[in-house]
Scaffold this active site. Sequence first.
Site, PDB file in Angstrom:
ATOM      1  N   TYR A 169       0.657  -1.056  -0.073  1.00 18.73           N
ATOM      2  CA  TYR A 169      -0.204   0.018   0.178  1.00 18.73           C
ATOM      3  C   TYR A 169       0.492   1.467  -0.037  1.00 18.73           C
ATOM      4  O   TYR A 169       0.263   2.369  -1.198  1.00 18.73           O
ATOM      5  CB  TYR A 169      -1.306  -0.558   1.145  1.00 18.73           C
ATOM      6  CG  TYR A 169      -1.755   1.352   0.789  1.00 18.73           C
ATOM      7  CD1 TYR A 169      -2.668   1.171   0.608  1.00 18.73           C
ATOM      8  CD2 TYR A 169      -1.599   2.130   2.538  1.00 18.73           C
ATOM      9  CE1 TYR A 169      -3.908   2.868   0.607  1.00 18.73           C
ATOM     10  CE2 TYR A 169      -2.127   3.091   2.414  1.00 18.73           C
ATOM     11  CZ  TYR A 169      -3.653   3.466   1.423  1.00 18.73           C
ATOM     12  OH  TYR A 169      -4.167   4.683   1.544  1.00 18.73           O
ATOM     13  N   LYS A 173       1.279   4.459  -2.672  1.00 16.69           N
ATOM     14  CA  LYS A 173       0.680   5.835  -2.435  1.00 16.69           C
ATOM     15  C   LYS A 173       2.111   6.220  -2.934  1.00 16.69           C
ATOM     16  O   LYS A 173       1.956   7.947  -3.398  1.00 16.69           O
ATOM     17  CB  LYS A 173       0.296   5.735  -0.887  1.00 16.69           C
ATOM     18  CG  LYS A 173      -0.705   5.421  -0.884  1.00 16.69           C
ATOM     19  CD  LYS A 173      -2.103   6.438  -1.965  1.00 16.69           C
ATOM     20  CE  LYS A 173      -3.667   5.715  -1.333  1.00 16.69           C
ATOM     21  NZ  LYS A 173      -4.621   6.740  -2.500  1.00 16.69           N
TER      22      LYS A 173
HETATM   23  N1  NAP Z   1      -9.270   6.475   5.658  1.00 14.99           N
HETATM   24  C1  NAP Z   1      -7.992   6.560   5.194  1.00 14.99           C
HETATM   25  O1  NAP Z   1      -7.343   6.443   6.760  1.00 14.99           O
HETATM   26  C2  NAP Z   1      -7.263   7.168   4.054  1.00 14.99           C
HETATM   27  C3  NAP Z   1      -5.607   7.866   4.278  1.00 14.99           C
HETATM   28  C4  NAP Z   1      -5.075   8.353   3.283  1.00 14.99           C
HETATM   29  C5  NAP Z   1      -5.518   8.269   1.495  1.00 14.99           C
HETATM   30  N2  NAP Z   1      -6.791   7.123   1.821  1.00 14.99           N
HETATM   31  C6  NAP Z   1      -6.767   7.024   0.778  1.00 14.99           C
HETATM   32  O2  NAP Z   1      -8.127   7.647   0.818  1.00 14.99           O
HETATM   33  C7  NAP Z   1      -9.276   6.721  -1.024  1.00 14.99           C
HETATM   34  C8  NAP Z   1     -10.672   6.916  -0.518  1.00 14.99           C
HETATM   35  O3  NAP Z   1     -10.752   5.651   0.453  1.00 14.99           O
HETATM   36  P1  NAP Z   1     -11.580   5.848   1.403  1.00 14.99           P
HETATM   37  O4  NAP Z   1     -10.557   6.097   2.953  1.00 14.99           O
HETATM   38  O5  NAP Z   1     -13.011   6.727   1.225  1.00 14.99           O
HETATM   39  O6  NAP Z   1     -12.157   4.560   1.301  1.00 14.99           O
HETATM   40  P2  NAP Z   1     -13.384   3.534   1.744  1.00 14.99           P
HETATM   41  O7  NAP Z   1     -14.611   4.315   2.139  1.00 14.99           O
HETATM   42  O8  NAP Z   1     -13.228   2.351   1.210  1.00 14.99           O
HETATM   43  O9  NAP Z   1     -13.527   4.135   0.072  1.00 14.99           O
HETATM   44  C9  NAP Z   1     -12.923   3.641  -1.357  1.00 14.99           C
HETATM   45  C10 NAP Z   1     -13.577   3.887  -2.681  1.00 14.99           C
HETATM   46  O10 NAP Z   1     -12.701   3.205  -3.482  1.00 14.99           O
HETATM   47  C11 NAP Z   1     -13.291   2.161  -4.324  1.00 14.99           C
HETATM   48  N3  NAP Z   1     -12.813   1.333  -5.143  1.00 14.99           N
HETATM   49  C12 NAP Z   1     -11.866  -0.124  -4.495  1.00 14.99           C
HETATM   50  N4  NAP Z   1     -12.075   0.176  -5.860  1.00 14.99           N
HETATM   51  C13 NAP Z   1     -12.249   0.784  -6.684  1.00 14.99           C
HETATM   52  C14 NAP Z   1     -12.422  -0.385  -8.032  1.00 14.99           C
HETATM   53  N5  NAP Z   1     -11.231  -1.108  -8.283  1.00 14.99           N
HETATM   54  N6  NAP Z   1     -12.709   0.242  -9.104  1.00 14.99           N
HETATM   55  C15 NAP Z   1     -13.335   1.990  -8.769  1.00 14.99           C
HETATM   56  N7  NAP Z   1     -13.438   2.140  -7.734  1.00 14.99           N
HETATM   57  C16 NAP Z   1     -12.799   1.322  -6.347  1.00 14.99           C
HETATM   58  C17 NAP Z   1     -14.687   2.202  -3.457  1.00 14.99           C
HETATM   59  O11 NAP Z   1     -15.580   1.658  -4.358  1.00 14.99           O
HETATM   60  P3  NAP Z   1     -16.735   0.304  -5.057  1.00 14.99           P
HETATM   61  O12 NAP Z   1     -15.853  -0.984  -3.989  1.00 14.99           O
HETATM   62  O13 NAP Z   1     -17.615   0.834  -4.941  1.00 14.99           O
HETATM   63  O14 NAP Z   1     -16.128  -0.044  -6.612  1.00 14.99           O
HETATM   64  C18 NAP Z   1     -15.056   3.229  -2.894  1.00 14.99           C
HETATM   65  O15 NAP Z   1     -16.169   4.305  -3.147  1.00 14.99           O
HETATM   66  C19 NAP Z   1      -8.160   5.857  -1.150  1.00 14.99           C
HETATM   67  O16 NAP Z   1      -7.419   6.650  -2.456  1.00 14.99           O
HETATM   68  C20 NAP Z   1      -7.255   5.428  -0.041  1.00 14.99           C
HETATM   69  O17 NAP Z   1      -6.248   4.624  -0.590  1.00 14.99           O
HETATM   70  C21 NAP Z   1      -7.597   6.656   3.141  1.00 14.99           C
END
Ligand code: NAP
Length: 268
Positions: A169, A173
């Site tokens: 991961y 990133k």
């Molecule tokens: N939460 C944290 O602590 C955190 C911290 C730093 C960065 N981020 C980043 O923030 C972003 C959003 O994550 P989140 O925290 O909001 O998590 P989340 O609630 O699990 O949302 C992830 C989203 O990505 C979509 N997704 C996953 N695989 C996909 C694919 N193959 N094609 C299209 N869509 C896909 C999912 O939709 P479907 O499953 O419906 O496809 C979902 O809408 C990510 O890039 C993550 O790495 C998160």
Amino acid sequence: MSSAAKRLAGKTILITGASSGIGRSTALEFARTSPDNLKLILTARRINRLQDLAAEITKEHPGVKVHPVQLDVSNPEEVRNLLGSLPDEFKEVDVLVNNAGLVKGIAQAPSILESDMQTMLSTNVTGLINMTQAILPSMLARNNGVGAGDIINIGSIAGREPYVGGSIYCATKAAVRSFTESLRKELIATRVRVIAVDPGQVETDFSVVRFYGDKSKADKVYEGCEPLTPDDVAEVIVFAVGRRENVVLADSLVFPNHQASATIMHRR
Ligand SMILES: NC(=O)c1ccc[n+]([C@@H]2O[C@H](COP(=O)([O-])OP(=O)(O)OC[C@H]3O[C@@H](n4cnc5c(N)ncnc54)[C@H](OP(=O)(O)O)[C@@H]3O)[C@@H](O)[C@H]2O)c1
């Protein structure tokens, strides 16, 4: 009307991963900020969730047009066909929010599942790059060939600071960060803005996905601390896009107050 609302008016905004967490909040925040004249293309694999979100947004803000699209960003063919499949009024994408992404597991080498590795790389890295390459040509063609538009790439503190149990991961990133910085330099003669938003700990389904659906393991991640909400990150994204065209909020690292690095967190 606020200056940001005026600047956003009439724009077409494409968000990947809009079915949950930060992507979902970002869709709602754009609609709240510019409720009169905005077009949102909401994409993710779970189309039902997108349809529900579209209904919620248009009910609250009838001036916002929403087009939900089922899209797996890890599937290059689906990404290639996306732009051509959009209704004419949604084809000129002004803002691309590359948000779709995920983490699978906490395994360390040599025990990392090949399938998890593939999923993370093809979603977080190849998916994001394919999306960018699919949308960028139409941004570059505008403004008498000088280009216009915004690309917002959602990275992570993990891309700046690798941690134990997150090697793949973190590598994905770091790749996003590197791609984003190259892109900004490559596009310097254009008016396309390239914006990086790197969140720290945000409570979404992110940890549930990491632990293969085990909610109790996911909840432990946030024990004794107050993570960011997805709305907190959405506000930063919409703020960046709502700046004057000459202002590029190139890079931002967003922590909750108890966090000072990928692993330094104060827990009560
Ligand atoms: N939460 C944290 O602590 C955190 C911290 C730093 C960065 N981020 C980043 O923030 C972003 C959003 O994550 P989140 O925290 O909001 O998590 P989340 O609630 O699990 O949302 C992830 C989203 O990505 C979509 N997704 C996953 N695989 C996909 C694919 N193959 N094609 C299209 N869509 C896909 C999912 O939709 P479907 O499953 O419906 O496809 C979902 O809408 C990510 O890039 C993550 O790495 C998160």
